[in-house]
Design a protein around this motif. Structure first.
Motif, PDB file in Angstrom:
ATOM      1  N   UNK A  34       0.906  -1.241  -0.086  1.00 10.48           N
ATOM      2  CA  UNK A  34       0.050  -0.063   0.033  1.00 10.48           C
ATOM      3  C   UNK A  34       0.971   1.138  -0.136  1.00 10.48           C
ATOM      4  N   UNK A  35       0.939   1.903  -1.100  1.00 14.77           N
ATOM      5  CA  UNK A  35       1.685   3.028  -1.286  1.00 14.77           C
ATOM      6  C   UNK A  35       0.915   4.211  -0.492  1.00 14.77           C
ATOM      7  N   UNK A  36       1.392   4.754   0.542  1.00 12.22           N
ATOM      8  CA  UNK A  36       0.871   5.787   1.315  1.00 12.22           C
ATOM      9  C   UNK A  36       0.981   7.232   0.759  1.00 12.22           C
ATOM     10  N   UNK A  37       0.228   8.236   1.019  1.00 15.58           N
ATOM     11  CA  UNK A  37       0.303   9.561   0.506  1.00 15.58           C
ATOM     12  C   UNK A  37       1.204  10.431   1.626  1.00 15.58           C
ATOM     13  N   UNK A  38       1.908  11.197   1.446  1.00 12.50           N
ATOM     14  CA  UNK A  38       2.497  12.303   2.481  1.00 12.50           C
ATOM     15  C   UNK A  38       2.847  13.436   2.078  1.00 12.50           C
ATOM     16  N   UNK A  39       2.817  14.204   3.146  1.00 14.29           N
ATOM     17  CA  UNK A  39       3.315  15.754   2.897  1.00 14.29           C
ATOM     18  C   UNK A  39       4.867  16.080   3.301  1.00 14.29           C
ATOM     19  N   UNK A  40       5.299  14.829   3.512  1.00 20.71           N
ATOM     20  CA  UNK A  40       6.904  15.012   4.139  1.00 20.71           C
ATOM     21  C   UNK A  40       7.795  15.137   2.827  1.00 20.71           C
ATOM     22  N   UNK A  41       8.806  15.689   2.941  1.00 18.04           N
ATOM     23  CA  UNK A  41       9.803  16.142   1.950  1.00 18.04           C
ATOM     24  C   UNK A  41      10.342  14.726   1.570  1.00 18.04           C
ATOM     25  N   UNK A  42      10.511  14.678   0.195  1.00 15.79           N
ATOM     26  CA  UNK A  42      11.123  13.369  -0.347  1.00 15.79           C
ATOM     27  C   UNK A  42      12.629  13.318   0.057  1.00 15.79           C
ATOM     28  N   UNK A  43      12.929  11.797   0.352  1.00 17.76           N
ATOM     29  CA  UNK A  43      14.493  11.650   0.998  1.00 17.76           C
ATOM     30  C   UNK A  43      15.043  11.185  -0.550  1.00 17.76           C
ATOM     31  N   UNK A  44      16.453  11.536  -0.170  1.00 21.83           N
ATOM     32  CA  UNK A  44      17.376  10.913  -1.031  1.00 21.83           C
ATOM     33  C   UNK A  44      17.432   9.524  -1.513  1.00 21.83           C
ATOM     34  N   UNK A  45      17.074   8.968  -2.460  1.00 26.55           N
ATOM     35  CA  UNK A  45      16.882   7.696  -2.981  1.00 26.55           C
ATOM     36  C   UNK A  45      15.483   7.057  -2.835  1.00 26.55           C
TER      37      UNK A  45
END
Ligand code: ADP
Ligand code: 5GP
Length: 188
Positions: A34-45
């Motif tokens: 299950x691919x969640x949705x988030x507002x956190x910044x994307x991390x390297x990788x």
């Protein structure tokens, strides 16, 4: 055979995503993530649409208003949510789903899907958890300390889980999770 939701939770840095990868690799044909949705910044990788679907606070709040999430929560100051459509589609097609979500999300999933299997991944110790977060090189010192603070509260919630797996040795923890899943798959 009915599809089931398998939920893994545990403090940040305990090894959830490492374990999830191994599970998905073993059960390629029978479990989707299950691919969640988030507002956190994307991390390297990370890749948008693979680990998470990254979005803005504005868009996320609009989706909450449209009842687009089975559950959502604010974790470490960012929104995270499980898109309803993904879960309902998989369940309708008889495919199991693996979710990596926080302790509140897990309880909400259990309310909506009582036969969901909840697995808590526990660290050998708080100090080992801190070391893993430092070694992962993805978060600042401030963020790590906030995550450690939250970890203590999360560990207190572990009694509400169906299973607790301590991730000391990774291969052993993966084996334990896979046995739990196989056991529940047999129940149908
Ligand atoms: P989470 O998804 O729970 O935040 P990760 O899967 O990103 O955690 O793991 C955090 C770090 O700890 C990673 O660098 C991972 O390789 C490492 N790790 C995972 N399990 C173990 C283990 N049993 N022993 C040592 N390091 C581990
Ligand atoms: P991270 O930012 O380290 O990927 O995840 C932070 C926390 O958010 C983890 O505890 C993770 O399990 C949780 N999380 C990820 N996706 C969701 C979600 O859709 N819902 C909820 N409730 N928690 C989530």
């Amino acid at each position: 055979m009915g599809a089931r939701l398998y939920v893994i939770s545990g403090p940040s840095g305990v090894g959830k995503s490492t374990i999830a990868h191994a599970i998905l690799d073993k059960f390629k044909d029978s479990i989707v993530y299950s691919i969640s949705m988030t507002t956190r910044p994307i991390r390297c990788g990370e890749l948008d649409g693979r680990e998470y679907k990254f979005t803005t606070v504005e868009e996320f709040e609009k989706l909450i208003g449209q009842n687009a999430f089975v559950e959502h929560a604010k974790v470490h100051d960012n929104y995270y949510g499980t898109p309803r459509e993904q879960i309902e589609n998989a369940v309708a097609r008889g495919i199991n789903v693996l979710l990596d979500i926080d302790t509140r999300g897990a309880q909400n999933i259990k309310k909506n899907y009582p036969d969901a299997v909840l697995i808590f991944i526990a660290p050998p110790s708080i100090e080992e958890l801190r070391q893993r977060l430092f070694k992962r090189h993805t978060d600042s010192e401030d963020v790590i300390e906030r995550r450690i603070h939250n970890a203590i509260q999360e560990i207190e919630m572990s009694s509400k889980y169906d299973y607790i797996v301590k991730n000391t040795d990774l291969a052993q923890a993966v084996d334990e999770c896979e046995s739990i899943i196989e056991e529940n798959m047999k129940k149908g």
